[in-house]
Design an enzyme around this catalytic site. Structure first.
Site, short mmCIF file in Angstrom:
data_model
loop_
_atom_site.label_atom_id
_atom_site.label_comp_id
_atom_site.label_asym_id
_atom_site.label_seq_id
_atom_site.Cartn_x
_atom_site.Cartn_y
_atom_site.Cartn_z
CE LYS A 22 74.15 41.07 87.66
NZ LYS A 22 72.70 41.28 87.79
NE ARG A 92 71.51 40.51 92.84
CZ ARG A 92 71.21 41.78 93.10
NH1 ARG A 92 71.01 42.62 92.14
NH2 ARG A 92 71.11 42.19 94.34
N GLY A 101 68.95 45.95 83.37
CA GLY A 101 67.50 46.07 83.47
C GLY A 101 66.72 45.27 82.45
CG MET A 103 67.53 39.27 80.65
SD MET A 103 68.77 38.03 80.27
CE MET A 103 70.27 38.89 80.72
NE ARG A 336 76.20 47.13 85.45
CZ ARG A 336 74.90 46.90 85.56
NH1 ARG A 336 74.42 45.70 85.31
NH2 ARG A 336 74.07 47.87 85.89
CG HIS A 455 64.76 59.39 49.50
ND1 HIS A 455 64.35 60.63 49.97
CD2 HIS A 455 65.59 59.64 48.47
CE1 HIS A 455 64.90 61.57 49.23
NE2 HIS A 455 65.66 61.00 48.31
CB SER A 764 82.13 51.28 45.02
OG SER A 764 81.50 51.80 46.17
CB CYS A 831 79.54 53.74 48.52
SG CYS A 831 78.65 52.98 47.16
CE1 TYR A 851 85.30 53.47 49.14
CE2 TYR A 851 87.19 52.63 47.93
CZ TYR A 851 85.86 53.04 47.96
OH TYR A 851 85.09 52.99 46.84
#
Length: 877
Positions: A22, A92, A101, A103, A336, A455, A764, A831, A851
């Site tokens: 800000k 502020r 919103g 703080m 912003r 799970h 992996s 994974c 990957y």
């Protein structure tokens, strides 16, 4: 002496880390000549200094604040605390990352009895002056002192009722004077001392309050959810007040340079005449659409539209602006980068690129990867959410919206589904692998226990099912098949409930849903993503239907197929239980032969739909007792089917049950004890690969052995697999290349990765277990105490949701370096659930992985996060 306070004219947008978002934007708007009420910024370093000094503002900071106030008085030609030319200010918060919103804010600071009288004379508007004074008393009491706002609001509401008026603006000057006196009396009653009339005391207390709000509960939660470190601190913006509550030629509002819901290129927002900004946000009065301003104040509207375009062009992004009109003069209070829906984010990014305002790389960096979730799943309509109150809030474990009849067992879900009913919700204390078939048929899953990597959460995300987990304030009675809410509302089997897997909210009844639709802009945007990213994205999929969805989203292979889920289907669970309960090798081999044809079909389906990409199949991982029945009726039925004594069966189940199964007889240990299990799975994989290869499709099987902790374990099992695989390929007289690798999920495996790499062609990382084993936390139970860790600032985030780069991450780096020192061509991926989390994906890319693998519906998210990681590492040029 360190500099802690900066005038707006001393800053710029490049100083965001020091001045906050800000503050740096206010400085930047000043710099480019927009009409900004002037002020100064107390830096984030001052906030950190406040916490280092045991929540005390140092004399250096206080002195610099009042030196800056003196300079502000000269700029404004007003005086702080003076009755003749009063200077009031707003105070502020402003962290470097936008936290709307979260703080605290204080308006109209610097007013007291004398200043109020002076303001009334100066403006010839006493009603405005007393309205301003009453606002400040209430806000100071609430925000700075923490006194209940309701005690002030009750009086105000009572007065409006007594005067028979609806809006605040209808109250007279005398009414406002009465309100001020009543508020001061109320403050004295609550605080035990008079309201502070010294503006300097007011200012320092307000700055402290903003600093304190950096660590309030809602700010801590927001930071944890948005990956914002607590070490950043917040800045404080002290800004000259301009008044939207001076009459009908004044007002306050919020505007966006483009529509934040749809992304349309039109100014969007709302405002209220004769009001301050808090009135717009608080919803006390109904705002008007910004288009009405064009008629009421055409010149102001034109200037606002012009400023919106200037700011959008300057920041190269859609802007969210706060403004105030004081006597027909427009002031810009804030700008912003605006929060927006996923649909709007994609459209704005594509449109700005097509307009030549940003590059493709800049467009990619503008979209939050996690937002894409909302585009891929059904959601509840805005009206449905607005008109229904949630009965409970748990963890939004798997996104989407689900609504349907409530059932409490997987068996009941299956029976009801077979009768032709769809739209079913499965509620469990916690799920287990034996619930898999019911979970697959359910539209949504609700659990009372468990966290984001339980799970239920993991499986639901893999299936693309909506799930809410860890709803501990609900009481579930399995015997009576009821759920009781904290308000003692009882929900029975067959009642309708609705789950929001994005927010974790649970509702009674059927809520209206909206289908997920992928726009042309989305497809364009994802094409750009694929052009940029280097990291490959695979998916975790156990069934062809999941693999097909993932491939449609752009998955480049399967990074994890969990074979244990295949054994729970009703058609094969009996044979698998028979294998587990066998007394010798011959009996086990016979039982496994019954399963083999079905396993071959499973893998054929995956190889077909994922061709030509690689498919990693994990050998059996869970402890064997998880496959055995737990209820007496099920045990009785199994004993009859197997034609064995029920007591003998119970004794065998007890024998197989472990005190700590996650560290027990599971993973590679099962295959070492029972090599015939590994042999059967090898036969199934290789035979399936041979069959699909003969169909003319390219197949790339990767065989993964779980839970390796020692190279000798891997050497032993690799030999068994190779002997069987090579024999089958030779018999088939075809060329088929396969790879054998392992999951790195034990700290010992990471530390000895160079030895393990002698026998592995790929690694992996199973980061769910690696995190669990490194911390010594149970991933299913950690959510019960991690909340205390967040509140006490021991942890900033859940290590099961984001990779702990300092601990678990070090083990990953060690394993990669050691493994590639032995085998430079070692293929490496991840994974675990972290494979779909953006900051973890960035870490994986930086460590040199090939990957990441994630659940099907997170593939687009992972792709975008991978592209952003490439841009961050290689730059935007």
């Amino acid at each position: 002496m360190a500099k802690y306070v900066y005038l707006f004219k001393e800053g710029s947008k490049e100083m965001k880390n020091l001045l906050g978002g800000k503050g740096s934007n206010l400085a930047e708007m000043t710099k480019i000549g927009l009409p900004v009420p002037q002020g100064f910024i107390v830096s984030t370093e001052a906030c950190l200094n406040y916490y280092e000094n045991k929540e005390s503002i140092s004399d250096d900071v206080i002195n610099q604040v009042f030196q800056a106030m003196t300079k502000l008085e000269k700029i404004t030609n007003k005086k702080f605390g003076d009755a003749k030319k009063p200077l009031l200010v707003s105070v502020r918060s402003g962290a470097r990352a936008s936290m709307p919103g979260m703080m605290d804010t204080v308006l109209n600071l610097g007013i007291n009895d004398e200043v109020c009288e002076g303001l009334a004379k100066l403006t010839n508007n006493p009603r405005f002056a007393y309205d301003t004074y009453r606002r400040f008393i209430q806000m100071f009491a609430d925000v700075v002192m923490g006194y209940p706002k309701a005690s002030f609001e009750r009086f105000f509401d009572h007065l409006k009722s007594e005067k028979k008026v609806k809006d605040d603006s209808e109250l007279t000057t005398e009414d406002m004077k009465d309100v001020v006196e009543a508020f001061k009396e109320n403050y004295l009653k609550i605080a035990g001392k008079s309201f502070p009339l010294d503006p300097k005391e007011q200012l320092i207390e307000a700055i402290k309050a903003v600093f304190r709000s950096w660590n309030n509960e809602r700010a801590n939660v927001y930071r944890r959810l948005n990956n914002i470190p607590s070490s950043w601190g917040t800045a404080v913006n002290v800004q000259e007040m301009v008044y939207g509550n001076m009459g009908l030629e004044s007002g306050s509002g919020v505007a966006f340079s483009r529509n934040p819901s749809t992304g349309e290129n039109e100014i969007y927002g709302e405002y209220i005449l004769n009001a301050q900004g808090e009135d717009v946000v608080a919803g006390i009065r109904t705002p008007e659409p910004i288009s009405n301003l064009k008629t009421q104040m055409p010149k102001v509207y034109e200037e606002l539209v012009k400023n919106a375009k200037i700011l959008e062009n300057h920041y190269h992004d859609m802007q969210d602006m706060e403004f105030t009109i004081e006597n027909n003069k427009l002031y810009m209070l804030q700008t912003r980068n605006g929060k927006r829906t996923a649909t709007a984010a994609i459209k704005i990014a594509v449109d700005l690129t097509n307009e030549g305002k940003i590059t493709k790389k800049e467009a990619i960096m503008q979209v939050n990867p996690n937002q894409l979730d909302a585009l891929l799943h059904p959601t509840f309509s805005n009206d449905a959410i607005k008109n229904n109150k949630a009965i409970s809030t748990g963890l939004g474990a798997s996104p989407g919206a689900a609504t349907g009849k409530l059932y409490f067992t997987a068996e009941d879900i299956i029976k009801t589904y077979e009768k032709g009913e769809k739209g079913l919700i499965l509620a469990r204390l916690e799920t287990s692998p034996e619930d898999i078939e019911g979970m697959n048929l359910a539209s949504g899953i609700l659990t009372i226990r468990g966290g984001m990597t339980s799970h239920a959460a993991v499986v639901a995300r893999g299936m693309g099912k909506c799930a809410v987990c860890g709803c501990e304030e609900l009481r579930l009675n399995e015997k009576n098949k009821t759920i009781t809410t904290k308000d003692n509302i009882i929900i029975k089997e067959g009642d309708f409930i609705s789950l929001d897997g994005s927010t974790g909210k649970v509702y009674i009844g059927l809520l209206e849903t909206s289908k997920a639709l992928l726009s042309k802009d989305y497809k364009t945007f994802m094409t750009w993503v694929d052009e940029i990213r280097d990291l490959k994205i695979r998916t975790n999929a156990d069934l062809p239907k999941d693999a097909i969805i993932a491939k449609e989203f752009g998955a480049e292979g399967i990074g994890l197929c969990r074979t244990e889920h295949m054994f729970f289907e009703e058609a094969r669970i009996f044979s698998f239980r028979k294998m587990i309960l066998s007394n010798n090798t011959e009996e086990r081999i016979k039982a496994l032969k019954d399963i083999l044809p079905q396993q071959i079909k499973d893998f054929e389906g995956l190889f077909r739909c994922m061709s030509p990409y690689p498919v990693i199949i994990r050998y059996l991982d869970p402890p064997l007792h998880e496959f055995l029945p737990k209820e007496d009726q099920e045990i009785n039925n199994l004993a009859k089917d197997l034609k064995i004594n029920i007591n003998d069966l119970k004794a065998r189940i007890t024998e197989l049950t472990e005190l700590n199964p996650m560290m027990g007889h599971r993973g590679c240990r099962i295959a070492i004890t029972y090599p015939e299990v590994a042999t059967m799975q090898t036969q199934a994989i290789i035979k399936a690969a041979i069959n699909v290869t003969k169909e003319g499709k390219k197949v790339c099987p990767e065989l993964m052995i779980p839970l390796i902790g020692d190279k000798n374990e891997l050497a032993y099992l690799t030999n068994i697999i190779k002997v069987e695989a090579d024999k089958l390929i030779k018999q088939a007289k075809i060329k088929l290349k396969y790879y054998i690798g392992t999951m790195i999920e034990l700290p010992r495996a990471a530390l000895l990765a160079d030895e393990i790499a002698e026998y592995a062609e790929f690694f992996s990382f199973g980061t769910n277990d690696l995190t669990q084993m490194t911390y010594g936390f149970s991933r299913d139970d950690a959510s019960k105490f991690l909340t205390d860790y967040y509140q006490k600032q021991i942890f900033e985030f859940d290590p099961f949701e984001r990779i702990d780069q300092n601990g678990v991450g070090k083990l990953i780096e060690i394993a990669i370096n050691k493994g590639r020192n032995v085998n430079p061509d070692l293929e490496i991926g991840i994974c675990g659930e972290h494979g779909g989390e953006p900051s973890s994906i960035e870490f994986c890319y930086q460590t040199g992985m090939n990957y990441v693998s994630c659940s099907p519906y997170r593939v687009p998210i992972a792709k975008l996060a991978a592209a952003q990681a490439t841009i961050k590492l290689k730059g935007q040029n």
